[in-house]
Design a protein around this motif. Structure first.
Motif, PDB file in Angstrom:
ATOM      1  N   ILE A 188      65.513  76.796  22.131  1.00 34.17           N
ATOM      2  CA  ILE A 188      64.398  77.744  22.159  1.00 34.17           C
ATOM      3  C   ILE A 188      64.882  79.147  21.785  1.00 34.17           C
ATOM      4  O   ILE A 188      64.245  79.854  20.996  1.00 34.17           O
ATOM      5  CB  ILE A 188      63.734  77.745  23.555  1.00 34.17           C
ATOM      6  CG1 ILE A 188      63.081  76.372  23.823  1.00 34.17           C
ATOM      7  CG2 ILE A 188      62.718  78.864  23.671  1.00 34.17           C
ATOM      8  CD1 ILE A 188      62.602  76.193  25.245  1.00 34.17           C
ATOM      9  N   GLU A 189      66.038  79.522  22.324  1.00 36.81           N
ATOM     10  CA  GLU A 189      66.592  80.845  22.026  1.00 36.81           C
ATOM     11  C   GLU A 189      66.914  80.987  20.540  1.00 36.81           C
ATOM     12  O   GLU A 189      66.685  82.039  19.939  1.00 36.81           O
ATOM     13  CB  GLU A 189      67.858  81.066  22.856  1.00 36.81           C
ATOM     14  CG  GLU A 189      68.524  82.418  22.621  1.00 36.81           C
ATOM     15  CD  GLU A 189      69.822  82.562  23.394  1.00 36.81           C
ATOM     16  OE1 GLU A 189      70.624  83.449  23.051  1.00 36.81           O
ATOM     17  OE2 GLU A 189      70.029  81.790  24.358  1.00 36.81           O
ATOM     18  N   TYR A 190      67.418  79.914  19.926  1.00 41.00           N
ATOM     19  CA  TYR A 190      67.758  79.940  18.509  1.00 41.00           C
ATOM     20  C   TYR A 190      66.516  79.799  17.622  1.00 41.00           C
ATOM     21  O   TYR A 190      66.635  79.784  16.399  1.00 41.00           O
ATOM     22  CB  TYR A 190      68.739  78.821  18.164  1.00 41.00           C
ATOM     23  CG  TYR A 190      70.082  78.916  18.818  1.00 41.00           C
ATOM     24  CD1 TYR A 190      70.650  80.141  19.140  1.00 41.00           C
ATOM     25  CD2 TYR A 190      70.813  77.757  19.101  1.00 41.00           C
ATOM     26  CE1 TYR A 190      71.902  80.216  19.737  1.00 41.00           C
ATOM     27  CE2 TYR A 190      72.059  77.825  19.696  1.00 41.00           C
ATOM     28  CZ  TYR A 190      72.602  79.050  20.019  1.00 41.00           C
ATOM     29  OH  TYR A 190      73.842  79.115  20.603  1.00 41.00           O
ATOM     30  N   GLU A 191      65.345  79.629  18.223  1.00 43.51           N
ATOM     31  CA  GLU A 191      64.086  79.423  17.508  1.00 43.51           C
ATOM     32  C   GLU A 191      64.126  78.148  16.669  1.00 43.51           C
ATOM     33  O   GLU A 191      63.614  78.082  15.551  1.00 43.51           O
ATOM     34  CB  GLU A 191      63.741  80.631  16.636  1.00 43.51           C
ATOM     35  CG  GLU A 191      63.520  81.905  17.444  1.00 43.51           C
ATOM     36  CD  GLU A 191      63.091  83.087  16.591  1.00 43.51           C
ATOM     37  OE1 GLU A 191      63.352  83.057  15.364  1.00 43.51           O
ATOM     38  OE2 GLU A 191      62.493  84.021  17.138  1.00 43.51           O
ATOM     39  N   ASP A 195      60.474  74.165  20.016  1.00 43.29           N
ATOM     40  CA  ASP A 195      59.215  74.722  20.506  1.00 43.29           C
ATOM     41  C   ASP A 195      59.378  75.181  21.959  1.00 43.29           C
ATOM     42  O   ASP A 195      59.830  74.404  22.804  1.00 43.29           O
ATOM     43  CB  ASP A 195      58.132  73.633  20.417  1.00 43.29           C
ATOM     44  CG  ASP A 195      56.733  74.164  20.711  1.00 43.29           C
ATOM     45  OD1 ASP A 195      56.603  75.203  21.372  1.00 43.29           O
ATOM     46  OD2 ASP A 195      55.769  73.499  20.278  1.00 43.29           O
ATOM     47  N   PRO A 196      59.007  76.417  22.280  1.00 49.28           N
ATOM     48  CA  PRO A 196      59.112  76.888  23.669  1.00 49.28           C
ATOM     49  C   PRO A 196      58.354  76.018  24.670  1.00 49.28           C
ATOM     50  O   PRO A 196      58.687  76.031  25.866  1.00 49.28           O
ATOM     51  CB  PRO A 196      58.518  78.298  23.604  1.00 49.28           C
ATOM     52  CG  PRO A 196      58.737  78.733  22.194  1.00 49.28           C
ATOM     53  CD  PRO A 196      58.576  77.489  21.365  1.00 49.28           C
ATOM     54  N   LYS A 224      72.840  74.902  14.475  1.00 46.29           N
ATOM     55  CA  LYS A 224      72.799  76.356  14.330  1.00 46.29           C
ATOM     56  C   LYS A 224      74.079  76.791  13.637  1.00 46.29           C
ATOM     57  O   LYS A 224      75.182  76.539  14.152  1.00 46.29           O
ATOM     58  CB  LYS A 224      72.683  77.020  15.711  1.00 46.29           C
ATOM     59  CG  LYS A 224      72.780  78.539  15.694  1.00 46.29           C
ATOM     60  CD  LYS A 224      71.575  79.186  15.028  1.00 46.29           C
ATOM     61  CE  LYS A 224      71.626  80.703  15.195  1.00 46.29           C
ATOM     62  NZ  LYS A 224      70.520  81.385  14.480  1.00 46.29           N
ATOM     63  N   THR A 249      59.836  70.768  17.377  1.00 46.97           N
ATOM     64  CA  THR A 249      60.312  71.984  16.718  1.00 46.97           C
ATOM     65  C   THR A 249      59.154  72.953  16.526  1.00 46.97           C
ATOM     66  O   THR A 249      58.002  72.650  16.833  1.00 46.97           O
ATOM     67  CB  THR A 249      60.948  71.660  15.356  1.00 46.97           C
ATOM     68  OG1 THR A 249      59.923  71.211  14.458  1.00 46.97           O
ATOM     69  CG2 THR A 249      62.013  70.579  15.488  1.00 46.97           C
ATOM     70  N   LEU A 250      59.459  74.106  15.977  1.00 43.35           N
ATOM     71  CA  LEU A 250      58.422  75.124  15.765  1.00 43.35           C
ATOM     72  C   LEU A 250      57.458  74.744  14.654  1.00 43.35           C
ATOM     73  O   LEU A 250      56.361  75.290  14.569  1.00 43.35           O
ATOM     74  CB  LEU A 250      59.079  76.475  15.441  1.00 43.35           C
ATOM     75  CG  LEU A 250      59.945  77.082  16.552  1.00 43.35           C
ATOM     76  CD1 LEU A 250      60.557  78.387  16.083  1.00 43.35           C
ATOM     77  CD2 LEU A 250      59.118  77.312  17.808  1.00 43.35           C
ATOM     78  N   ARG A 251      57.846  73.829  13.773  1.00 50.09           N
ATOM     79  CA  ARG A 251      56.982  73.414  12.666  1.00 50.09           C
ATOM     80  C   ARG A 251      56.886  71.890  12.687  1.00 50.09           C
ATOM     81  O   ARG A 251      57.528  71.202  11.918  1.00 50.09           O
ATOM     82  CB  ARG A 251      57.545  73.894  11.331  1.00 50.09           C
ATOM     83  CG  ARG A 251      56.584  73.761  10.159  1.00 50.09           C
ATOM     84  CD  ARG A 251      55.472  74.783  10.239  1.00 50.09           C
ATOM     85  NE  ARG A 251      56.010  76.122  10.082  1.00 50.09           N
ATOM     86  CZ  ARG A 251      55.720  76.949   9.071  1.00 50.09           C
ATOM     87  NH1 ARG A 251      54.877  76.574   8.156  1.00 50.09           N
ATOM     88  NH2 ARG A 251      56.242  78.153   9.008  1.00 50.09           N
TER      89      ARG A 251
END
Length: 935
Positions: free
Chosen positions: A251-254, A257-258, A296, A350-352
């Motif tokens: 989450i910190e590394y984006e 998904d939070p 990362k 994930t974010l997407r």
């Protein structure tokens, strides 16, 4: 690599030298020198000259042969370590022997073997007279410090990797090979990399080494992720504490998904099962490491069980009892009972979260529509979608354009743009961009469309990187059967045909033919139906495209006839969903591991029911969680909610049940197994409808009329008449399913589709989809490198009969994984282990036809031809149509890369003798009426 110069045996160019800079050779004394291919060529040339002399034509021949064989040796060595590394001098010499044997240079190979043996004896005698101390090995830590090689730690890692694998694997063999490839001053990372590579080369000896290699890789992954060496035994305690830190870091590394941070991470961490890390084979774990694990700055932060749980959490994020559901999803994923498709594994949590596999579009006949479609292709491909484009509405070459008072350039120039877009947008480097263009057989551009993949002609009108497929109406196949004429039109003059099928298409098409005869249609062309069919098959054989797919069964058996028309399939020909200029169809895929649901009594229906129920829930969840790059896809998916549950491991299930693929028993098993999967998938969707409501366009569907997939065969039969031959038998009592649907409806417009599973089957270590065994021993190439694949069922059978030894390994390599030419293989085993090219394609068609009656979409069905002929292709594809198949996929003929025949032991090199060369079969023009082979 540039080809060697004929002036020298193997001349390194500056570019070549740079390419080899990351490769070193370890000499017998432990010294390390640069990797120089020219030295290989020199040694090989000396062997030739010693046998053949060095004057005149012989010398010229030697130069050419040595250049070719040296390149083979170099490529074989580099393929093993594509990123660079060390190779021992003995390994190089093994490859030289192999290249000489494969090249038919048996006398030179024999002389080379004898020379090596003589030199080995000399070194042994010299060692007796003057024993030398073992070289001291030091390794370099990441901080630059040099320390003695920790051989105790290395032994512990190897022993743990071999634990519980039985006598098939040898700790000392892996250790000896590892140490042989180390040198003084070796980086610490290369020590353990050497262990992995050493074990990997032994996979061909026994499939158990695939597990040992995976565990050595697992040790490397743990060190990378955790930052320290941790044994597998310690992971029971480490996994839960690591898991919470991993989610927080992601989450910190984006990267994550939070919302995943809102789960009870202690509960989920405690549910992880470290022992399942040991279920991976090397190929599967390497694929995950290279392409799936979150990283990362090139450093992985994800361990295998965390990966499965991340996917499970991503699919459970909207559930009420999300922890319980995440654990339920994790259980089926990590046990390999069911695996979601690659986009879902890439992006869940994930974010997407673009989780869908396939997108189908229809291109409208105007510039705005055409370039909107190309833009949509780029957006969908960017986020891991495979594409199927319906290009039939676009007017043909020479058709009138009112707006400019000009003439159309046709479909082909735009397809060139589509091709280049697919190359440019490659899904962030994770997967190659991929698209398939579909065109109906009556389109006036069809003949040029057939030639898009040819390597000759105007390259501006060729598409070398995209796929193409024929979308064939039943009326065309009837004309082929009747040796009739076929008329080609431009769609702007026959606008109805695109949206019609069955009797309505026939009526309109024949009316347009009459209008053409009366001069009321300006642009048309009359051709022989058989002639066009021959050209289709010729291009399919010569270029692999366009694939053969059938419009009418896709529509007449579609549950969604009331909501639109199926205008194409997808990239892999298993999806058959409605599209229009307002709707882009989307399908979400996953596959049941069939062999995991088979025991000594056959299919375990109770387990299959549980897995199907959970899988359908996961697939349905994708629809609501999914990121949609375009609104037309979102609106369509939320309205119809189609999913595609498929199977993989079909061949493994047959082997487990001792059923040859080419048999009536296999056809019956295909029928029953697919009926069972379909039964529980459809019931699972209806159970979701009871909980969540039916999909929005349910009313008016075949489901709402009580017509299930097997019932829809009657709709096709009424339209086809005598041109349909389908078995309609059933084993299960479907009354419960029918009553449930009647009471609650369906959650999903479509439930079933069999995808190729090319990657996910490798991850879990089973045979792909419904494919027969490709080869019993071969080297598989993919984005992660090259991997030896060995049929472990065959190995177990041969072990049981005392036949598994190094000579058998050599035999399998020599005969490209086929057991048929090997006399030592018992006759009763040969049918069971027949490979894809040894199974008559009619058996693939028959098995697929039995499955198709239970499937509301289609199947990715590859067809294999050892010696294709026009007659054989004609019979096979006509059989596919008569059996009611909706689509076919690739036509594969012999010529695939054979196994790398690396030498196991020099003393057994001559155990396999060269078979006499057979003349290559004459390749005729497909269905040439003057060719004897076609008659």
């Amino acid at each position: 690599m540039s080809r060697p110069s004929s002036a020298m045996p193997f001349q390194d160019t500056p570019a070549d030298t740079a390419a080899y800079a990351n490769y070193k050779v370890i000499r017998r004394n432990g010294g390390v020198v640069a990797f120089e291919p020219n030295k290989i060529a020199v040694a090989m040339t000396k062997a030739f000259l010693a046998v053949e002399g060095g004057t005149g034509a012989a010398s010229a021949r030697v130069r050419d042969v040595v250049a070719r064989l040296t390149e083979q040796v170099v490529q074989a060595l580099l393929r093993r370590q594509p990123g660079g590394g060390t190779v021992h001098i003995e390994d190089i010499q093994d490859q030289v022997e192999l290249a000489l044997m494969r090249g038919g240079e048996h006398e030179v190979a024999r002389a080379y073997v004898l020379y090596r043996e003589a030199r080995a004896r000399e070194r042994a005698e010299a060692a007796k007279l003057q024993p030398s101390e073992a070289p001291v090995l030091r390794m370099v830590l990441p901080n630059g410090q040099q320390v003695p090689l920790d051989q105790a730690r290395l032994r512990t890692v190897v022993e743990e990797a071999c634990a519980n694998l039985g006598d098939a694997v040898s700790v000392s063999t892996i250790l000896d090979a590892t140490l042989r490839n180390l040198y003084d001053g070796v980086p610490e990372e290369e020590v353990f990399k050497s262990a992995i590579l050493s074990a990997r080369t032994l996979i061909e000896r026994d499939p158990a080494y695939a597990y040992a290699t995976a565990r050595l890789l697992l040790d490397h992954i743990r060190r990378e992720v955790l930052g320290e060496a941790v044994t597998h035994a310690e992971m029971t305690a480490r996994y839960p504490e690591y898991f919470a830190d991993y989610i927080k870091a992601g989450i910190e590394y984006e990267l994550i998904d939070p919302k995943l941070g809102q789960f009870d991470l202690d509960v989920l961490g405690a549910a992880l099962k470290p022992e399942r890390d040991l279920n991976f084979q090397y190929l599967g774990l390497q694929i995950l490491y290279d392409r799936y694990f979150i990283h990362k700055d090139e450093r992985r932060i994800e361990l295998p069980q965390a990966f499965w749980m991340r996917v499970a959490m991503g699919l459970a994020v909207n559930e009420i009892d999300r922890e319980a559901r995440a654990i339920e999803f994790y259980e089926v994923l990590s046990s390999f009972d069911f695996v979601s498709s690659t986009p879902t594994l890439f992006n869940a949590g994930t974010l997407r979260p673009q989780l869908s596999s396939c997108f189908l579009t229809t291109v409208s006949d105007d510039l705005d529509g055409i370039y909107d479609a190309i833009k949509e292709n780029a957006l969908l491909s960017k986020f891991s979608g495979g594409l199927g484009n319906d290009w039939t509405p676009v007017r043909a070459l020479g058709a009138y354009i009112k707006g400019t008072n000009g003439k159309s350039q046709g479909v082909v120039p735009f397809l060139k743009v589509v091709n280049d877009t697919a190359v440019a947008v490659n899904q962030g480097g994770k997967r190659k961009g991929a698209v398939c263009a579909y065109l109906e057989t009556w389109h006036l551009d069809i003949e040029e469309f057939l030639e898009l993949r040819k390597n000759t002609g105007d390259d501006r009108r060729r598409t070398h990187d995209m796929n193409t497929a024929n979308w064939i109406p039943d009326l065309f196949m009837e004309r082929v059967m009747q040796n009739g004429e076929w008329t080609l039109f431009t769609p702007n003059e026959v606008p109805e045909l695109h949206d019609l099928y069955g009797p309505a298409f026939r009526e309109a098409y024949e009316r347009y033919e009459r209008m053409a005869d009366e001069g009321l249609i300006k642009r048309f062309k009359r051709v022989s139906a058989v002639g066009l069919w021959r050209k289709m098959l010729t291009m399919l054989f010569e270029t692999g495209h366009p694939w053969i797919t059938f419009k009418d069964p896709c529509n007449l058996r579609s549950p969604q006839q009331h909501a639109g028309v199926v205008h194409s399939s997808n990239l892999c020909t298993e999806i058959t969903l409605n599209t229009s200029d307002k709707e882009t169809a989307v399908c979400n895929l996953g596959s049941i591991n069939l062999v995991a649901h088979v025991d000594e009594d056959g299919i375990n229906l109770d387990k299959l029911a549980r897995t199907c129920r959970v899988a359908m829930r996961m697939l349905d969840n994708v629809i609501d969680i999914n990121y949609y790059a375009i609104n037309k896809a979102r609106n369509s998916n939320l309205k119809h909610r189609p999913v595609g549950l498929g199977i993989m491991g079909f061949q493994d299930a047959l082997l487990k049940l001792r059923i040859p693929y080419a048999s009536d028993e296999a056809v019956e098993f295909a029928d029953y197994s697919q009926e069972a999967v379909s039964y529980y998938a459809i019931l699972g969707s209806s159970e979701l409808a009871r909980e969540r409501g039916a999909y929005a366009s349910y009313q008016g569907s075949l489901w709402s009329q009580g017509i299930l997939p097997q019932d829809s065969i009657e709709l096709l039969a009424r339209a086809r008449g005598d041109y349909l031959e389908i078995d309609r038998s059933s084993r299960l009592d479907w009354s419960q399913v029918r009553e449930h649907i009647k009471a609650y409806g369906m959650r999903n417009s479509n439930c079933l589709a069999i995808a190729p599973t090319a990657t996910i089957s490798n991850i879990v270590g089973v045979s792909q989809s419904i494919e027969p065994t490709y080869q019993n021993l071969y080297v598989k190439s993919n984005l992660s490198g090259e991997f030896t694949v060995l049929n472990d069922y065959l190995v177990e059978d041969l072990k049981a009969r005392g036949l598994w030894d190094e000579v058998m390994v050599h035999d399998l390599k020599y005969f490209d994984g086929s057991v048929m030419p090997i006399d030592r293989i018992p006759a009763d085993l040969k049918p069971l282990y027949a490979t894809a090219f040894e199974v008559d394609p009619k058996w693939l068609i028959e098995a697929a036809a039995r499955r198709q009656k239970w499937i509301d979409q289609a199947q990715s069905l590859n067809l294999y031809f050892a010696q294709p002929s026009g007659k054989k292709l004609d019979e096979t594809y006509q059989l596919a149509w008569l059996r009611g198949l909706k689509t076919t996929y690739y036509l594969r003929s012999l010529g695939a890369t054979a196994a790398e025949k690396s030498t196991v032991n020099a003393s057994t090199l001559n155990a396999v003798q060269a078979a006499p060369a057979e003349p290559a079969p004459k390749v005729c023009s497909i269905l040439d009426p003057d060719c004897e082979a076609c008659q």
